[in-house]
Design an enzyme around this catalytic site. Structure first.
Site, short mmCIF file in Angstrom:
data_model
loop_
_atom_site.label_atom_id
_atom_site.label_comp_id
_atom_site.label_asym_id
_atom_site.label_seq_id
_atom_site.Cartn_x
_atom_site.Cartn_y
_atom_site.Cartn_z
N ARG A 139 -72.31 34.21 48.55
CA ARG A 139 -71.99 35.21 47.53
C ARG A 139 -72.42 34.60 46.21
NH1 ARG A 139 -66.88 39.30 47.07
NH2 ARG A 139 -68.23 40.67 48.25
N GLN A 199 -65.87 33.19 54.72
CA GLN A 199 -66.35 32.70 53.43
C GLN A 199 -65.64 31.38 53.13
OE1 GLN A 199 -64.90 34.46 49.66
NE2 GLN A 199 -67.01 35.08 49.31
N SER A 201 -65.56 43.33 52.94
CA SER A 201 -65.73 42.25 51.97
C SER A 201 -64.61 41.22 52.14
CB SER A 201 -65.65 42.88 50.57
OG SER A 201 -66.38 42.14 49.64
N TYR A 248 -65.60 30.39 40.72
CA TYR A 248 -65.07 29.26 41.48
C TYR A 248 -66.04 28.08 41.39
CZ TYR A 248 -61.60 32.69 42.70
OH TYR A 248 -60.61 33.63 42.59
N ALA A 274 -61.86 34.11 51.30
CA ALA A 274 -62.25 32.81 50.76
C ALA A 274 -61.30 31.75 51.32
CB ALA A 274 -62.15 32.83 49.25
C1 LIG Z 1 -57.24 41.86 47.57
C2 LIG Z 1 -58.59 41.33 47.23
C3 LIG Z 1 -58.93 40.03 47.56
C4 LIG Z 1 -60.20 39.53 47.28
N1 LIG Z 1 -60.56 38.29 47.72
C5 LIG Z 1 -61.85 37.89 47.66
C6 LIG Z 1 -62.29 36.73 48.34
O1 LIG Z 1 -61.55 36.09 49.08
N2 LIG Z 1 -63.59 36.38 48.18
C7 LIG Z 1 -64.46 37.11 47.44
O2 LIG Z 1 -65.63 36.74 47.32
N3 LIG Z 1 -64.07 38.23 46.82
C8 LIG Z 1 -62.80 38.65 46.95
N4 LIG Z 1 -62.42 39.84 46.40
C9 LIG Z 1 -63.44 40.68 45.77
C10 LIG Z 1 -63.98 41.69 46.79
O3 LIG Z 1 -64.54 41.05 47.92
C11 LIG Z 1 -65.01 42.62 46.15
O4 LIG Z 1 -66.12 41.88 45.77
C12 LIG Z 1 -64.43 43.37 44.94
O5 LIG Z 1 -63.13 43.83 45.20
C13 LIG Z 1 -65.31 44.56 44.57
O6 LIG Z 1 -65.46 45.40 45.68
P1 LIG Z 1 -64.63 46.80 45.85
O7 LIG Z 1 -64.91 47.61 44.64
O8 LIG Z 1 -65.16 47.38 47.12
O9 LIG Z 1 -63.16 46.44 45.96
C14 LIG Z 1 -61.15 40.34 46.62
C15 LIG Z 1 -60.78 41.64 46.25
C16 LIG Z 1 -59.55 42.14 46.56
C17 LIG Z 1 -59.22 43.58 46.21
#
Ligand SMILES: Cc1cc2nc3c(=O)[nH]c(=O)nc-3n(C[C@H](O)[C@H](O)[C@H](O)COP(=O)(O)O)c2cc1C
Length: 369
Positions: A228, A101, A23, A183, A58
């Site tokens: 997304r 992204q 992700s 966003y 992002a």
């Molecule tokens: C350190 C970190 C940075 C993240 N940055 C983004 C991002 O750049 N873009 C985005 O859409 N989601 C971002 N997220 C959300 C994750 O992509 C994901 O949707 C969210 O953590 C839930 O998934 P998980 O339970 O597997 O962590 C971020 C999450 C974490 C932990």
């Protein structure tokens, strides 16, 4: 047992060797939008994680659109060159696709990196003015954004296209529009953040679809294009799963290949109901109601859970963020669990359990290495 998790899937013209996606994860470590050695190592090691697709964090289409001073951008030649260096490195260690992204933080811009507090930047921290559909702050203590003029809206559409062109030149396989997590695109979509009385308020999808259409025109059909999306604002009067279906169908009509279904992040008073696979029902709902490929995300961390979600037809792909931070070898171990042979980097091939004589499960000590 055959694992659907390890079957290929095609997005546009790009085939992922399996359904597991890293992700997108902001690293808050860039220099004026440009990647550096942190990203070189971080993305380099995820590139050989075995995931079918690694999504780059992002990346913002303007300098003002960054969430923090440390966020990546694709608004300058230097940004582009720094990212090209990192992607070229990923290509030397893995053949698996890499995507990016792109987004704009809108009213959630100009904030501190998480480990400095995640609050709005204060007067001594070089804050900058923020933009949004309406002059409503994310929370009382955050910056009040300026309502975007029509001209600023059109300039932002152009900025998305310019960043998509940079991403194309760099050579990314997949491009993803960030229209979730509160966003800018999400701010236009939701009635909680968009109170405009002009055409962009009467038709709240207008801006996001304008961006989507313009990006579709510029992004090659032989690569993958997705977004997304948010399926729940988790707040009274906000967007819900049906809105996600409506938006996904519009993206499908414009020629998108996939959506990743997420939720939350729009308002500070949201009450999320979080638990293992908590967004999976939203992904399933979108999948049942459009022809786009669907990616689920959110507390999917166990290989059996991920496999079941795909095998039961609830999603086409799973994305994981924190699970990869915790265990970059997640895919290798899941493959072993399901008896799937993966191509390890030859330098690390001896880490495979079946490369150790005598035991499939226990890793012996380093004796005899
Ligand atoms: C350190 C970190 C940075 C993240 N940055 C983004 C991002 O750049 N873009 C985005 O859409 N989601 C971002 N997220 C959300 C994750 O992509 C994901 O949707 C969210 O953590 C839930 O998934 P998980 O339970 O597997 O962590 C971020 C999450 C974490 C932990």
């Amino acid at each position: 047992m055959p694992a659907t998790l390890f079957t290929p899937i095609t997005l546009g013209g790009v085939t992922l060797p399996n359904r597991i996606v890293v992700s997108p994860m902001c690293q808050y470590s860039a220099d004026d939008g440009s990647m550096n050695d942190w990203h070189f190592v971080h993305l380099g090691h995820l590139a050989y994680s075995g995931a079918g697709l690694v999504m780059v964090e992002a990346t913002h289409v303007t300098r003002e659109g960054r969430i923090t001073h440390g966020c990546t951008g694709l608004y300058s030649d230097h940004n582009e060159a720094s990212m090209a260096r990192v992607l070229a490195h990923c290509r030397t260690v893995s053949k698996n696709p890499v995507g990016i992204q792109i987004g704009h933080a809108g009213r959630k811009a100009s904030t501190q990196v998480p480990w400095e507090g995640r609050e709005a930047l204060g007067p001594g921290e070089s804050p900058w003015p923020t933009l949004a559909p309406s002059p409503l702050p994310f929370s009382e203590t955050w910056h009040t954004p300026k309502e975007m003029s029509k001209e600023e809206i059109l300039q932002t559409v152009d900025a998305f296209v310019a960043s998509a062109e940079r991403a194309r030149r760099i050579g990314f396989d997949v491009l993803e529009l960030h229209s979730a997590h509160g966003y800018l695109l999400h701010q236009f979509l939701s009635p909680l953040s968009n109170r405009r009385s002009d055409e962009y308020g009467k038709e709240r999808m207008k801006f996001a679809l304008q961006v989507a259409r313009a990006v579709r025109e510029t992004w090659p059909k032989e690569r993958g294009l997705g977004a997304r999306i948010s399926a729940n604002d988790w707040a009274e009067g906000g967007l819900g799963p049906d809105d996600a279906v409506t938006y996904a169908r519009e993206l499908e009509r414009l020629g998108f290949d996939y959506v990743c279904v997420s939720s939350g992040g729009l308002v500070s008073h949201a009450k999320l109901n979080v638990g293992p696979g908590y967004q999976l029902p939203f992904a399933e709902r979108v999948k049942k109601n459009c022809k786009l490929k669907v990616r689920a995300v959110g507390m999917i961390a166990d290989p059996d859970q991920a496999e079941a979600a795909i095998a039961e037809g609830k999603t086409d792909m799973v994305a994981m963020a924190r699970a990869f931070l915790d265990n970059p070898r997640w895919v290798w171990h899941a493959a072993e669990r399901f008896g799937v042979k993966l191509d390890y980097p030859p330098q690390y091939a001896r880490a495979r359990h079946d490369a150790w004589p005598g035991s499939k499960l226990a890793r012996p000590s380093a004796k005899g290495s």
